[in-house]
Design an enzyme around this catalytic site. Structure first.
Site, mmCIF file in Angstrom:
data_model
loop_
_atom_site.group_PDB
_atom_site.id
_atom_site.type_symbol
_atom_site.label_atom_id
_atom_site.label_comp_id
_atom_site.label_asym_id
_atom_site.label_seq_id
_atom_site.Cartn_x
_atom_site.Cartn_y
_atom_site.Cartn_z
ATOM 1 N N GLU A 53 0.862 -1.181 0.000
ATOM 2 C CA GLU A 53 0.000 0.000 0.000
ATOM 3 C C GLU A 53 0.896 1.227 0.000
ATOM 4 O O GLU A 53 1.677 1.428 0.930
ATOM 5 C CB GLU A 53 -0.884 -0.045 1.248
ATOM 6 C CG GLU A 53 -1.927 1.031 1.356
ATOM 7 C CD GLU A 53 -2.713 0.889 2.657
ATOM 8 O OE1 GLU A 53 -3.088 1.940 3.216
ATOM 9 O OE2 GLU A 53 -2.934 -0.253 3.124
ATOM 10 N N ASP A 64 -4.314 10.122 9.342
ATOM 11 C CA ASP A 64 -2.951 9.700 9.639
ATOM 12 C C ASP A 64 -2.414 10.307 10.922
ATOM 13 O O ASP A 64 -2.622 11.481 11.224
ATOM 14 C CB ASP A 64 -2.020 10.051 8.470
ATOM 15 C CG ASP A 64 -2.345 9.257 7.220
ATOM 16 O OD1 ASP A 64 -2.687 8.073 7.378
ATOM 17 O OD2 ASP A 64 -2.270 9.816 6.115
#
EC number: 4.2.1.20
Length: 266
Positions: A53, A64
Protein backbone atom coordinates in the site's frame (compact mmCIF):
# COMPACT_ATOMS: atom_id res chain seq x y z
CA UNK A 1 -11.77 3.61 -29.29
CA UNK A 2 -11.61 3.13 -25.51
CA UNK A 3 -8.76 0.99 -24.32
CA UNK A 4 -9.84 -1.96 -22.17
CA UNK A 5 -8.03 -2.55 -18.90
CA UNK A 6 -8.40 -6.28 -18.25
CA UNK A 7 -5.70 -6.80 -15.66
CA UNK A 8 -5.35 -10.02 -13.75
CA UNK A 9 -7.04 -9.94 -10.36
CA UNK A 10 -3.95 -10.01 -8.15
CA UNK A 11 -5.89 -9.15 -4.99
CA UNK A 12 -8.30 -12.07 -5.33
CA UNK A 13 -5.48 -14.45 -6.31
CA UNK A 14 -3.36 -13.39 -3.33
CA UNK A 15 -6.16 -13.99 -0.82
CA UNK A 16 -7.10 -17.32 -2.41
CA UNK A 17 -3.52 -18.60 -2.45
CA UNK A 18 -2.45 -17.41 1.02
CA UNK A 19 -5.75 -17.62 2.86
CA UNK A 20 -4.58 -16.41 6.27
CA UNK A 21 -1.92 -14.20 7.87
CA UNK A 22 -1.60 -11.84 4.92
CA UNK A 23 0.63 -8.87 5.55
CA UNK A 24 -0.16 -5.58 3.82
CA UNK A 25 2.58 -3.00 4.37
CA UNK A 26 2.18 0.74 3.93
CA UNK A 27 4.85 3.31 3.18
CA UNK A 28 4.73 6.84 1.84
CA UNK A 29 5.85 7.43 -1.74
CA UNK A 30 8.95 9.61 -1.80
CA UNK A 31 10.04 8.78 1.75
CA UNK A 32 12.73 8.73 2.99
CA UNK A 33 14.10 9.76 -0.42
CA UNK A 34 12.32 10.69 -3.62
CA UNK A 35 13.42 7.63 -5.58
CA UNK A 36 12.88 5.08 -2.77
CA UNK A 37 9.42 4.00 -3.94
CA UNK A 38 10.18 1.09 -6.28
CA UNK A 39 13.21 -0.21 -4.31
CA UNK A 40 10.91 -0.35 -1.26
CA UNK A 41 8.23 -2.26 -3.19
CA UNK A 42 10.86 -4.80 -4.18
CA UNK A 43 12.35 -5.02 -0.68
CA UNK A 44 9.10 -5.61 1.21
CA UNK A 45 7.74 -8.15 -1.28
CA UNK A 46 11.04 -10.06 -1.33
CA UNK A 47 10.85 -10.15 2.48
CA UNK A 48 7.38 -11.71 2.35
CA UNK A 49 4.81 -8.88 2.34
CA UNK A 50 1.71 -10.02 0.46
CA UNK A 51 0.27 -6.63 -0.51
CA UNK A 52 1.86 -3.19 -0.86
CA UNK A 53 0.00 0.00 0.00
CA UNK A 54 1.69 3.18 -1.21
CA UNK A 55 0.71 6.43 0.43
CA UNK A 56 0.25 9.44 -1.81
CA UNK A 57 1.47 12.33 0.38
CA UNK A 58 -1.02 15.10 1.06
CA UNK A 59 -0.74 18.27 3.13
CA UNK A 60 -3.87 17.53 5.22
CA UNK A 61 -4.01 13.76 5.92
CA UNK A 62 -7.03 13.43 8.22
CA UNK A 63 -6.69 9.74 9.11
CA UNK A 64 -2.95 9.70 9.64
CA UNK A 65 -1.02 9.94 12.87
CA UNK A 66 2.20 11.92 13.41
CA UNK A 67 4.58 9.33 11.94
CA UNK A 68 2.82 9.10 8.57
CA UNK A 69 2.12 12.85 8.58
CA UNK A 70 5.85 13.51 9.01
CA UNK A 71 6.75 11.07 6.22
CA UNK A 72 4.27 12.85 3.95
CA UNK A 73 5.78 16.23 4.75
CA UNK A 74 9.27 14.93 3.96
CA UNK A 75 8.06 13.30 0.75
CA UNK A 76 6.43 16.53 -0.45
CA UNK A 77 9.63 18.43 0.35
CA UNK A 78 11.54 15.78 -1.63
CA UNK A 79 9.39 16.65 -4.66
CA UNK A 80 6.88 13.78 -4.63
CA UNK A 81 3.57 14.34 -6.39
CA UNK A 82 1.10 12.24 -8.34
CA UNK A 83 2.86 12.65 -11.67
CA UNK A 84 6.24 11.71 -10.22
CA UNK A 85 4.71 8.65 -8.52
CA UNK A 86 3.13 7.37 -11.74
CA UNK A 87 6.43 7.91 -13.55
CA UNK A 88 8.20 5.85 -10.90
CA UNK A 89 5.66 3.04 -11.12
CA UNK A 90 6.03 2.59 -14.87
CA UNK A 91 7.65 -0.79 -15.38
CA UNK A 92 7.23 -1.92 -11.77
CA UNK A 93 5.29 -4.98 -12.94
CA UNK A 94 8.36 -6.32 -14.70
CA UNK A 95 10.11 -6.32 -11.31
CA UNK A 96 7.18 -7.19 -9.01
CA UNK A 97 4.68 -9.10 -11.17
CA UNK A 98 2.33 -10.66 -8.63
CA UNK A 99 1.96 -8.67 -5.39
CA UNK A 100 -1.11 -6.41 -5.35
CA UNK A 101 -0.25 -2.71 -5.25
CA UNK A 102 -2.71 -0.22 -3.79
CA UNK A 103 -2.59 3.55 -3.63
CA UNK A 104 -3.80 5.20 -0.43
CA UNK A 105 -4.52 8.88 -0.20
CA UNK A 106 -7.18 11.56 -0.11
CA UNK A 107 -9.82 12.70 -2.54
CA UNK A 108 -8.68 16.30 -3.02
CA UNK A 109 -5.40 15.61 -4.90
CA UNK A 110 -7.11 12.88 -6.92
CA UNK A 111 -9.80 15.35 -8.02
CA UNK A 112 -7.17 17.97 -8.82
CA UNK A 113 -5.35 15.41 -10.97
CA UNK A 114 -8.67 14.37 -12.53
CA UNK A 115 -10.38 11.16 -11.42
CA UNK A 116 -10.35 9.64 -14.91
CA UNK A 117 -6.72 10.61 -15.48
CA UNK A 118 -5.81 9.18 -12.08
CA UNK A 119 -7.55 5.86 -12.78
CA UNK A 120 -6.02 5.61 -16.25
CA UNK A 121 -2.49 6.31 -15.01
CA UNK A 122 -2.92 3.92 -12.09
CA UNK A 123 -4.17 1.14 -14.35
CA UNK A 124 -1.35 1.66 -16.84
CA UNK A 125 1.16 1.43 -13.98
CA UNK A 126 -0.30 -1.87 -12.79
CA UNK A 127 -2.04 -0.59 -9.66
CA UNK A 128 -4.77 -2.91 -8.38
CA UNK A 129 -6.72 -0.91 -5.82
CA UNK A 130 -7.30 2.50 -4.26
CA UNK A 131 -8.01 3.54 -0.66
CA UNK A 132 -9.49 7.03 -0.24
CA UNK A 133 -10.72 7.33 3.38
CA UNK A 134 -12.56 10.61 2.77
CA UNK A 135 -14.44 9.45 -0.35
CA UNK A 136 -18.15 9.34 0.60
CA UNK A 137 -19.81 6.07 -0.34
CA UNK A 138 -22.72 7.75 -2.13
CA UNK A 139 -20.35 9.94 -4.15
CA UNK A 140 -18.39 6.86 -5.19
CA UNK A 141 -21.53 5.10 -6.40
CA UNK A 142 -23.02 8.11 -8.18
CA UNK A 143 -19.90 9.70 -9.68
CA UNK A 144 -16.89 7.38 -9.72
CA UNK A 145 -17.91 3.72 -9.69
CA UNK A 146 -18.13 3.42 -13.46
CA UNK A 147 -14.73 5.07 -13.90
CA UNK A 148 -13.11 2.71 -11.39
CA UNK A 149 -14.70 -0.27 -13.14
CA UNK A 150 -13.60 0.94 -16.55
CA UNK A 151 -9.98 0.82 -15.42
CA UNK A 152 -10.41 -2.34 -13.33
CA UNK A 153 -9.42 -0.57 -10.11
CA UNK A 154 -10.73 -1.99 -6.85
CA UNK A 155 -11.86 0.51 -4.20
CA UNK A 156 -11.21 -0.35 -0.55
CA UNK A 157 -13.43 1.20 2.11
CA UNK A 158 -12.78 1.60 5.83
CA UNK A 159 -14.99 0.10 8.53
CA UNK A 160 -14.72 1.31 12.13
CA UNK A 161 -16.26 0.11 15.41
CA UNK A 162 -18.88 2.84 14.95
CA UNK A 163 -19.91 1.82 11.42
CA UNK A 164 -23.58 0.78 11.37
CA UNK A 165 -24.37 -2.81 10.27
CA UNK A 166 -26.40 -1.66 7.25
CA UNK A 167 -23.48 0.49 6.06
CA UNK A 168 -21.09 -2.44 6.54
CA UNK A 169 -23.37 -4.58 4.36
CA UNK A 170 -23.43 -1.89 1.70
CA UNK A 171 -19.64 -1.54 1.75
CA UNK A 172 -19.35 -5.30 1.39
CA UNK A 173 -21.69 -5.25 -1.63
CA UNK A 174 -19.68 -2.47 -3.31
CA UNK A 175 -16.31 -4.11 -2.61
CA UNK A 176 -14.49 -6.66 -4.73
CA UNK A 177 -11.15 -6.73 -2.92
CA UNK A 178 -10.99 -6.64 0.88
CA UNK A 179 -12.52 -4.78 3.81
CA UNK A 180 -10.23 -2.47 5.80
CA UNK A 181 -11.16 -2.85 9.47
CA UNK A 182 -9.94 0.09 11.54
CA UNK A 183 -8.94 -1.48 14.86
CA UNK A 184 -10.27 1.30 17.05
CA UNK A 185 -10.56 5.04 17.58
CA UNK A 186 -7.71 7.37 16.66
CA UNK A 187 -5.36 7.77 13.73
CA UNK A 188 -2.81 5.48 12.10
CA UNK A 189 -0.10 4.25 14.43
CA UNK A 190 -2.22 4.85 17.54
CA UNK A 191 -2.09 2.01 20.06
CA UNK A 192 -3.00 3.83 23.23
CA UNK A 193 -6.38 3.63 24.91
CA UNK A 194 -7.67 0.67 22.93
CA UNK A 195 -9.99 -1.50 25.03
CA UNK A 196 -9.02 -5.06 24.10
CA UNK A 197 -12.38 -6.48 25.23
CA UNK A 198 -14.35 -3.99 23.14
CA UNK A 199 -11.96 -4.51 20.24
CA UNK A 200 -12.40 -8.28 20.36
CA UNK A 201 -16.19 -7.90 20.48
CA UNK A 202 -16.03 -5.62 17.42
CA UNK A 203 -13.93 -8.09 15.43
CA UNK A 204 -16.22 -10.97 16.41
CA UNK A 205 -19.30 -8.93 15.48
CA UNK A 206 -17.88 -8.34 12.00
CA UNK A 207 -16.92 -12.01 11.64
CA UNK A 208 -20.45 -13.10 12.60
CA UNK A 209 -21.89 -11.03 9.72
CA UNK A 210 -20.46 -13.58 7.23
CA UNK A 211 -19.43 -10.88 4.76
CA UNK A 212 -18.35 -11.95 1.29
CA UNK A 213 -15.03 -10.06 1.24
CA UNK A 214 -11.93 -10.95 3.25
CA UNK A 215 -10.82 -8.56 6.01
CA UNK A 216 -7.54 -6.86 6.90
CA UNK A 217 -7.14 -5.08 10.23
CA UNK A 218 -5.22 -1.80 10.33
CA UNK A 219 -4.33 1.09 12.68
CA UNK A 220 -2.18 0.23 15.69
CA UNK A 221 -0.59 -2.93 14.25
CA UNK A 222 3.16 -2.53 14.65
CA UNK A 223 5.03 -5.75 15.41
CA UNK A 224 4.81 -9.54 15.30
CA UNK A 225 2.69 -9.76 18.44
CA UNK A 226 0.01 -7.31 17.31
CA UNK A 227 0.10 -8.77 13.79
CA UNK A 228 -0.45 -12.31 15.06
CA UNK A 229 -3.27 -11.15 17.33
CA UNK A 230 -5.03 -9.30 14.48
CA UNK A 231 -4.76 -12.41 12.31
CA UNK A 232 -6.87 -14.30 14.84
CA UNK A 233 -9.83 -12.17 13.79
CA UNK A 234 -9.20 -11.52 10.09
CA UNK A 235 -7.32 -12.79 7.06
CA UNK A 236 -4.44 -10.46 7.78
CA UNK A 237 -3.33 -7.04 8.91
CA UNK A 238 -1.89 -3.73 7.70
CA UNK A 239 1.29 -2.18 9.10
CA UNK A 240 2.40 1.34 8.20
CA UNK A 241 3.68 3.65 10.94
CA UNK A 242 6.01 1.05 12.45
CA UNK A 243 7.61 0.38 9.06
CA UNK A 244 8.13 4.09 8.46
CA UNK A 245 9.71 4.44 11.92
CA UNK A 246 12.07 1.58 11.06
CA UNK A 247 13.33 3.55 8.05
CA UNK A 248 13.81 6.84 9.89
CA UNK A 249 17.40 8.05 9.74
CA UNK A 250 18.88 4.89 8.20
CA UNK A 251 21.36 4.84 5.34
CA UNK A 252 19.69 1.93 3.52
CA UNK A 253 15.88 2.21 3.70
CA UNK A 254 15.13 -0.90 1.57
CA UNK A 255 17.38 -3.02 3.80
CA UNK A 256 15.69 -1.65 6.92
CA UNK A 257 12.25 -2.31 5.41
CA UNK A 258 13.24 -5.85 4.48
CA UNK A 259 14.50 -6.52 7.99
CA UNK A 260 11.34 -5.07 9.54
CA UNK A 261 9.00 -7.21 7.43
CA UNK A 262 11.01 -10.31 8.29
CA UNK A 263 10.74 -9.45 12.00
CA UNK A 264 6.94 -9.42 11.72
CA UNK A 265 6.63 -12.65 9.77
CA UNK A 266 9.38 -14.80 11.32
Amino acid sequence: MTKKYLMKDRIKTTFEQKGKKLLNVYFTAGYPTLEATVPLIEAVTEAGADLVEIGMPFSDPLADGPVIQHSGTVALQNGMNMRVLFRQLQGVRQRVPDAPILLMGYLNPVMQFGVENFCREAAEAGVDGVILPDLPLDDYVEEYQEIFRRYNLRPVFLITPQTAPERIRRIDELTDSFLYLVSGPGTTGSQTGQDSTAQEAYFQRIEAMNLRNPRLIGFGIGDKQSFDRACQYAEGAIIGSALIKAMDGVDDAPAAARQFVQSVLN
